[in-house]
Design a protein around this motif. Structure first.
Motif, PDB file in Angstrom:
ATOM      1  N   PHE A 102       2.359   1.750  -3.453  1.00  0.00           N
ATOM      2  CA  PHE A 102       1.336   2.154  -4.422  1.00  0.00           C
ATOM      3  C   PHE A 102       0.937   3.615  -4.234  1.00  0.00           C
ATOM      4  N   TYR A 103       0.605   3.990  -3.014  1.00  0.00           N
ATOM      5  CA  TYR A 103       0.126   5.348  -2.778  1.00  0.00           C
ATOM      6  C   TYR A 103       1.221   6.393  -2.942  1.00  0.00           C
ATOM      7  N   LYS A 140      -8.470   0.017  -8.574  1.00  0.00           N
ATOM      8  CA  LYS A 140      -8.268  -0.594  -7.260  1.00  0.00           C
ATOM      9  C   LYS A 140      -6.832  -0.441  -6.791  1.00  0.00           C
ATOM     10  N   ASP A 141      -6.681  -0.361  -5.480  1.00  0.00           N
ATOM     11  CA  ASP A 141      -5.344  -0.377  -4.897  1.00  0.00           C
ATOM     12  C   ASP A 141      -4.899  -1.843  -4.773  1.00  0.00           C
ATOM     13  N   ALA A 184       0.836  -1.202   0.000  1.00  0.00           N
ATOM     14  CA  ALA A 184       0.000   0.000   0.000  1.00  0.00           C
ATOM     15  C   ALA A 184       0.873   1.255   0.000  1.00  0.00           C
ATOM     16  N   VAL A 203      -1.641   0.824 -13.734  1.00  0.00           N
ATOM     17  CA  VAL A 203      -2.967   0.793 -13.113  1.00  0.00           C
ATOM     18  C   VAL A 203      -4.002   0.452 -14.177  1.00  0.00           C
TER      19      VAL A 203
END
Length: 126
Positions: A22-23, A113-114, A19, A84
């Protein structure tokens, strides 16, 4: 009671390190570690959003974060270039084009989606 109180949002993920990558790396958000073993997403113009690990995480079936953008088409193209993939919907009340963009009947918006399967969106601000 809460009229003059600040609030913040939070959501769970199954892998905090995925996470965080990704973020921060894909979406380009400022992400910091929280002393409680969480991560904080710092959204421009707003408060932080807490992301916490949950061993029995179940992805949200609704949009947990909406990112306002000037142009959804450009945002989709940029995120596609980073790997993505956008959701394609062909339901009675929700249809997207082949890029995953819904147009008309509301704001221009696209969902993705993450890594934990939580639903996010880019939505065009006019």
């Amino acid at each position: 009671m809460f009229k003059h109180t600040k609030a913040f949002s939070s959501f769970s993920v199954d892998d905090l390190q995925k996470a965080k990558a990704f973020y921060s790396e894909v979406l380009g958000l400022n992400v910091t570690n929280n002393p409680m073993g969480l991560i904080e997403l710092h959204i421009d113009g707003g408060d932080k959003v807490l992301v916490y690990p949950k061993s029995n995480h179940t992805p949200a079936t609704f949009t947990i974060l909406n990112f306002s953008v000037n142009n959804v088409e450009d945002a989709v193209a940029e995120l596609n270039s980073k790997g993505v993939r956008f959701e394609i919907y062909n339901e009675a009340n929700l249809k997207t084009d082949e890029k995953g963009i819904a147009r008309g009947g509301g704001p221009t918006i696209a969902w993705f989606k993450d890594p934990a399967g939580n639903i996010l969106s880019v939505v065009e601000e006019k």
